[in-house]
Design an enzyme around this catalytic site. Structure first.
Site, short mmCIF file in Angstrom:
data_model
loop_
_atom_site.label_atom_id
_atom_site.label_comp_id
_atom_site.label_asym_id
_atom_site.label_seq_id
_atom_site.Cartn_x
_atom_site.Cartn_y
_atom_site.Cartn_z
N TYR A 175 33.01 15.46 -11.90
CA TYR A 175 31.95 15.75 -10.94
C TYR A 175 31.06 14.51 -10.79
O TYR A 175 30.57 13.96 -11.77
CB TYR A 175 31.11 16.93 -11.45
CG TYR A 175 29.95 17.31 -10.57
CD1 TYR A 175 30.16 17.95 -9.34
CD2 TYR A 175 28.64 17.07 -10.96
CE1 TYR A 175 29.10 18.32 -8.54
CE2 TYR A 175 27.57 17.43 -10.17
CZ TYR A 175 27.79 18.07 -8.96
OH TYR A 175 26.74 18.43 -8.18
N ASP A 232 31.45 6.54 -14.12
CA ASP A 232 30.28 7.40 -13.92
C ASP A 232 29.77 7.78 -15.31
O ASP A 232 30.29 8.69 -15.95
CB ASP A 232 30.66 8.63 -13.11
CG ASP A 232 29.49 9.58 -12.89
OD1 ASP A 232 28.42 9.37 -13.49
OD2 ASP A 232 29.66 10.54 -12.12
N LYS A 262 20.02 10.56 -16.24
CA LYS A 262 19.62 11.37 -17.39
C LYS A 262 18.82 10.61 -18.43
O LYS A 262 17.60 10.52 -18.33
CB LYS A 262 20.86 12.05 -17.99
CG LYS A 262 21.57 12.97 -16.99
CD LYS A 262 22.67 13.79 -17.63
CE LYS A 262 23.45 14.61 -16.62
NZ LYS A 262 22.68 15.66 -15.94
#
Length: 442
Positions: free
Chosen positions: A149, A244, A272
Site C-alpha cells: 500500500y 516506500d 510517521k
C-alpha cells in the site's frame, strides 16, 4: 483470570453520533473495526505504551498511532520541545531552520538520500515520487507489488493492501482505468514476474516501488535475494528502485530497511516516525534525481504546511532519542519476546499460526504458512482473527483491527506488558471457538 469486564458505553455513544457526521463514523477506514466486528473504542489520551478510552479503560497499545510512537506515546522530551515550539507559532508557510536540521538528520541516516523534500503525509510523498520517477526516466509505467500500500492516490489503488484488503474492496470505485493503466503488478517476493514485466514492456517502465518489509498486508519479510534482485534488475534496465519506508524508516533500523538489508534504492519515501506523532511525509534520494523538483527543476510539487515547524520539532526530538545507544537492540529484544511468545501460545493451544518480527515491527497470521506474499496472507483464518481480536480487546490489549496490518512496539513497552499480553492471548485462544463474531453496526 484476566478481567474482561470492560465497559464501553461512552465509546458506543460517541461512535453512534460520529456515524451521522462522518462517513462510517471515522476519518480513516480501518479504524471502523469492519473486519473484526463490534464498534471501535474512542480514545481519550495516550502515554508511554498505553491508551485510555473515554470510559476510563486502559489498554496496552501495539498500534502506536500506526508506527510513529516508537519512543512511546507523549514522550516528555517531545512534548516539552513542542511546548517551546508552540510559543513561536503553529505554521509559517515559509522556510525555517528546523527544516534544515531535520533534513540533515534524515540525509545522515538514510543511505539513499542526498536531498529531501518534506510533505504532509506518506500518501503525498508517494504521489510526488511517482511523478518524479516518470519525469526522470521519461517513461510512464511502474511496477508495484500485490498487497503493498502506497497511499490512496488513484494510480496506487491496484491490488493494494491495508484498508482496501480489510474492507474487501476490489480496489476503489471512482478510479478511472486511465489512472491505473500504467500500473503493473507482481506478487511480492517474485523476481521472475518482475523480469517478465520488464521483458513485456521494454524501455517503458520508469521504476519499481515497494515496501521493503510489507506492513500493509500483514507483516511479510523479503525472501533472501529478493531486494538484491530488484536492485540488479532495475539497474540493468535503466529503471529506478523506490523503497516506500513510511513504515520501516527509522523503525527496523535507524537508516531503515535499506540500512538493515544493505540495499540502496534510488529514491525513498518516509513518514510517521520523522514527524514524531505529527502529520508529516518526505521523499528523497540521489541529488541528480531530486534536483528535478521545483523550484530547482521542472517537476512541480508544493504544499502550504510542508515543513511545518511543529512536525519538524517533534521529528528532530524523536530522532535524537533514537540515537541513544542500545535503542534498536532494546526494540528487537522486546518485540522478539512478544512475537515468539504469540506463536508459542498459538501452538500450545492448538492453533495454526505463523509470523515474525524485525526490530520494532511484527505480525502473525492464523495459517500454517509460511506467508511470502499477499496471496499467502489471504489464506489466513479471518474469522478466527476477529474472535481473537475481540477477546484481546476485552482483556485490555489493543492490536491493529485487521489481519492485514503489522503491529508495532515502542521503547516504552516492558517485559511485564508482554507477559500480560501473552497471558491474555493464552486465555483467548483456549476458548476462541466459543466466541461469536459481534455484529457490526451499520
Amino acid at each position: 483470570m484476566v478481567n474482561t469486564s470492560i465497559k464501553t458505553t461512552k465509546s458506543e455513544e460517541i461512535f453512534a453520533a460520529a456515524q451521522k457526521l462522518m462517513p462510517g463514523g471515522v476519518s480513516s477506514p480501518v479504524r471502523a473495526f469492519k473486519s473484526v466486528g463490534g464498534q471501535p473504542i474512542v480514545f481519550d489520551r495516550v502515554e508511554g505504551a498505553y491508551i485510555w478510552d473515554v470510559d476510563g479503560n486502559k489498554y496496552i497499545d501495539y498500534v502506536g498511532t500506526w508506527g510513529p510512537a516508537i519512543c512511546g506515546h507523549a514522550h516528555p522530551e517531545v512534548i516539552a520541545a513542542l511546548h517551546a515550539a508552540l510559543e513561536k507559532g503553529t505554521s509559517f508557510g515559509a522556510p525555517s531552520v528546523l527544516e534544515n536540521v531535520l533534513a540533515e538528520m534524515v540525509i545522515d541516516a538514510v543511505p539513499s538520500i542526498e536531498m529531501v523534500r518534506f510533505v504532509n503525509s506518506g500518501t503525498e510523498a508517494c504521489m510526488a515520487v511517482l511523478r518524479l520517477m516518470r519525469a526522470f526516466t521519461g517513461r510512464d509505467k511502474i511496477i508495484k507489488f500485490e498487497g503493498c500500500y502506497h497511499g490512496h492516490a488513484d494510480m496506487f489503488l491496484v491490488k493494494a493492501g491495508s484498508g482496501v484488503a480489510t474492507l474487501g474492496l476490489p480496489d476503489s470505485p471512482g478510479v478511472p482505468k486511465s489512472a491505473t493503466s500504467n500500473t503493473l503488478t507482481a506478487p511480492y517476493n517474485d523476481l521472475e514476474t518482475v523480469k517478465a514485466l520488464f521483458e513485456e514492456n521494454p524501455d517503458e517502465i520508469a521504476g519499481v516501488i515497494l515496501e521493503p518489509v510489507v506492513g500493509n498486508a500483514g507483516f511479510i519479510s523479503p525472501d533472501a535475494g529478493f531486494l538484491e534482485g530488484l536492485r540488479e534488475i532495475t539497474r540493468d534496465r535503466g529503471a529506478l528502485l523506490v523503497f516506500d519506508e513510511v513504515m520501516t524508516g527509522f523503525r527496523i533500523a535507524y537508516g531503515g530497511a535499506q540500512e538493515r538489508f544493505g540495499i540502496t534504492p534510488d529514491l525513498t519515501t518516509l513518514g510517521k516516525i520523522i514527524g514524531g506523532g505529527l502529520p508529516v511525509g518526505a521523499y528523497g534520494g540521489r541529488k541528480d534525481i531530486m534536483s528535478m523538483i521545483a523550484p530547482a527543476g521542472p517537476v512541480y510539487q508544493a504544499g502550504t504546511l510542508s515543513g511545518n515547524p511543529l512536525a519538524m520539532t517533534a521529528g528532530i526530538k524523536t530522532l535524537e532519542l533514537l540515537q541513544k545507544p542500545g535503542t534498536y537492540e532494546a526494540l528487537d529484544r522486546i518485540t522478539k519476546k512478544l512475537a515468539d511468545g504469540m506463536l508459542q501460545v498459538a501452538k500450545e493451544t492448538g492453533h495454526a499460526a505463523c509470523g515474525g518480527q524485525i526490530s520494532g515491527m511484527f505480525g502473525f497470521f492464523f495459517t500454517e504458512g509460511p506467508v511470502h506474499n499477499y496471496e499467502d496472507a489471504k489464506k489466513a483464518d479471518l474469522i478466527k482473527f476477529s474472535r481473537f481480536y475481540r477477546g484481546m480487546l476485552e482483556r485490555g490489549i489493543y492490536l491493529a483491527p485487521s489481519q492485514f496490518e503489522a503491529g508495532f512496539t515502542s521503547l516504552a513497552h516492558t517485559d511485564a506488558d508482554v507477559e500480560q499480553t501473552l497471558a491474555a492471548a493464552r486465555e483467548v485462544l483456549m476458548s476462541v471457538t466459543s466466541y461469536q463474531l459481534p455484529v457490526t453496526s451499520d
